[in-house]
Design a protein around this motif. Structure first.
Motif, PDB file in Angstrom:
ATOM      1  N   ARG A 196      -7.979   3.984  -0.760  1.00 17.68           N
ATOM      2  CA  ARG A 196      -7.779   4.423   0.998  1.00 17.68           C
ATOM      3  C   ARG A 196      -6.758   3.423   1.104  1.00 17.68           C
ATOM      4  O   ARG A 196      -5.897   3.738   2.060  1.00 17.68           O
ATOM      5  CB  ARG A 196      -9.138   4.182   2.148  1.00 17.68           C
ATOM      6  CG  ARG A 196      -8.272   3.830   3.479  1.00 17.68           C
ATOM      7  CD  ARG A 196      -9.722   3.342   4.517  1.00 17.68           C
ATOM      8  NE  ARG A 196      -9.572   3.578   6.316  1.00 17.68           N
ATOM      9  CZ  ARG A 196      -9.020   2.675   6.083  1.00 17.68           C
ATOM     10  NH1 ARG A 196      -8.355   1.668   5.669  1.00 17.68           N
ATOM     11  NH2 ARG A 196      -8.844   2.323   7.138  1.00 17.68           N
ATOM     12  N   GLU A 197      -6.098   2.069   1.280  1.00 15.24           N
ATOM     13  CA  GLU A 197      -5.613   0.991   1.205  1.00 15.24           C
ATOM     14  C   GLU A 197      -4.210   1.367   0.438  1.00 15.24           C
ATOM     15  O   GLU A 197      -2.821   1.985   1.313  1.00 15.24           O
ATOM     16  CB  GLU A 197      -5.960  -0.754   0.729  1.00 15.24           C
ATOM     17  CG  GLU A 197      -4.700  -1.277   0.576  1.00 15.24           C
ATOM     18  CD  GLU A 197      -4.838  -1.977   1.856  1.00 15.24           C
ATOM     19  OE1 GLU A 197      -3.329  -2.195   2.041  1.00 15.24           O
ATOM     20  OE2 GLU A 197      -5.269  -1.315   2.795  1.00 15.24           O
ATOM     21  N   LYS A 198      -4.308   2.247  -0.933  1.00 16.99           N
ATOM     22  CA  LYS A 198      -3.213   2.585  -1.125  1.00 16.99           C
ATOM     23  C   LYS A 198      -2.241   3.912  -0.766  1.00 16.99           C
ATOM     24  O   LYS A 198      -1.156   4.103  -0.432  1.00 16.99           O
ATOM     25  CB  LYS A 198      -3.401   3.318  -2.673  1.00 16.99           C
ATOM     26  CG  LYS A 198      -2.015   3.906  -3.740  1.00 16.99           C
ATOM     27  CD  LYS A 198      -2.522   4.040  -4.642  1.00 16.99           C
ATOM     28  CE  LYS A 198      -1.322   4.516  -5.568  1.00 16.99           C
ATOM     29  NZ  LYS A 198      -1.982   4.849  -6.838  1.00 16.99           N
ATOM     30  N   MET A 199      -2.929   4.495  -0.147  1.00 16.35           N
ATOM     31  CA  MET A 199      -2.718   6.228   1.039  1.00 16.35           C
ATOM     32  C   MET A 199      -2.211   5.604   2.504  1.00 16.35           C
ATOM     33  O   MET A 199      -1.283   5.442   2.995  1.00 16.35           O
ATOM     34  CB  MET A 199      -4.305   6.911   1.604  1.00 16.35           C
ATOM     35  CG  MET A 199      -4.130   7.827   0.439  1.00 16.35           C
ATOM     36  SD  MET A 199      -5.353   8.886   0.686  1.00 16.35           S
ATOM     37  CE  MET A 199      -5.790   9.294  -0.947  1.00 16.35           C
ATOM     38  N   TRP A 200      -3.231   4.192   3.017  1.00 16.40           N
ATOM     39  CA  TRP A 200      -2.488   3.399   3.829  1.00 16.40           C
ATOM     40  C   TRP A 200      -0.211   3.264   3.437  1.00 16.40           C
ATOM     41  O   TRP A 200      -0.072   3.758   4.551  1.00 16.40           O
ATOM     42  CB  TRP A 200      -3.033   2.818   4.787  1.00 16.40           C
ATOM     43  CG  TRP A 200      -2.685   2.079   5.743  1.00 16.40           C
ATOM     44  CD1 TRP A 200      -3.171   2.238   6.489  1.00 16.40           C
ATOM     45  CD2 TRP A 200      -2.148   0.992   5.839  1.00 16.40           C
ATOM     46  NE1 TRP A 200      -2.486   1.119   7.803  1.00 16.40           N
ATOM     47  CE2 TRP A 200      -1.932   0.251   7.662  1.00 16.40           C
ATOM     48  CE3 TRP A 200      -0.771  -0.560   4.456  1.00 16.40           C
ATOM     49  CZ2 TRP A 200      -0.658  -0.507   7.760  1.00 16.40           C
ATOM     50  CZ3 TRP A 200      -0.879  -1.362   5.426  1.00 16.40           C
ATOM     51  CH2 TRP A 200      -0.275  -1.476   6.818  1.00 16.40           C
ATOM     52  N   GLN A 201      -0.677   2.491   2.433  1.00 11.76           N
ATOM     53  CA  GLN A 201       0.147   1.769   2.293  1.00 11.76           C
ATOM     54  C   GLN A 201       1.627   3.084   1.982  1.00 11.76           C
ATOM     55  O   GLN A 201       2.871   3.229   2.735  1.00 11.76           O
ATOM     56  CB  GLN A 201       0.582   1.275   0.649  1.00 11.76           C
ATOM     57  CG  GLN A 201      -0.075   0.028   1.045  1.00 11.76           C
ATOM     58  CD  GLN A 201      -1.054  -0.546   0.124  1.00 11.76           C
ATOM     59  OE1 GLN A 201      -0.345  -0.275  -1.215  1.00 11.76           O
ATOM     60  NE2 GLN A 201      -1.368  -2.092   0.011  1.00 11.76           N
TER      61      GLN A 201
END
Length: 207
Positions: free
Chosen positions: A108-113
């Motif tokens: 999820r954090e990677k997708m936010w980035q």
């Protein structure tokens, strides 16, 4: 989002605690296994001594003591196996489950980035159009507008992927947490019953 921030902190703390608890459970299993072997050795030694003892009354007492300690050894051995194969395995499964939760949070954090990166790129593309207009380099504007359209699509796609991932992660984490609580309660109930039953057997032996 506060919910995900709280879960990230909780996951990190819980995983550390579970690892320490799993280590303690393993040590408990080893301790009980050693106790089982020692009790069994003492029981067999007492039984062998009873066979060579000439005094009948003392021989019977040694034989009873031998039987008692051999039975104690079996009880401690059974508890050791339960510690190792049930308690330790439960904790290790939960540690592995937390690894899965952390993977979800990381994805999820990677997708936010990715979403934020595409937003920044789109902003730069729009600034490029503004500069082209300000300098009168209108021949490059159509190409720049096509790039903006392309990046607007990427931004929407990345935003949608992030929102879907957030919903999926929250759902799966909630399901896992519910299962973890349920399984832990069920295990602890059965484990305590096993401990109490072992204690009753031991007390009865000494009566």
């Amino acid at each position: 989002e506060p919910w995900f921030e709280e879960r990230t902190n909780q996951v990190n703390a819980l995983q550390d605690q579970l690892k320490r608890l799993a280590g303690s459970a393993g040590n408990l299993s080893v301790h009980r296994k050693d106790l089982s072997l020692s009790a069994g050795d003492l029981g067999r030694a007492s039984s062998m001594l009873s066979n060579t003892e000439e005094k009948p009354q003392l021989s019977r007492q040694l034989s009873n003591l031998g039987t008692l300690y051999e039975n104690l050894g079996e009880i401690y051995g059974d508890l050791s196996d339960k510690d190792l194969f049930n308690f330790s395995e439960l904790l290790q499964d939960q540690v592995r489950g937390l690894d899965g939760v952390r993977s979800l949070l990381s994805a999820r954090e990677k997708m936010w980035q990715n979403w934020q990166s595409s937003e920044q790129t789109l902003l730069k593309k729009r600034e490029t159009i503004t500069r082209l207009q300000a300098t009168g380099r209108t021949e490059k504007i159509p190409g720049a507008e096509l790039e903006i359209k392309d990046w607007e699509g990427r931004v929407q796609q990345n935003r949608k992927a992030f929102e879907e991932m957030s919903a999926t992660a929250k759902s799966e984490i909630n399901i896992w947490e519910g299962e973890r609580v349920r399984d832990t309660k069920a295990f602890m109930t059965n484990w305590m019953k096993d401990m109490l039953e072992a204690e009753r057997k031991i007390v009865k032996m000494w009566e």
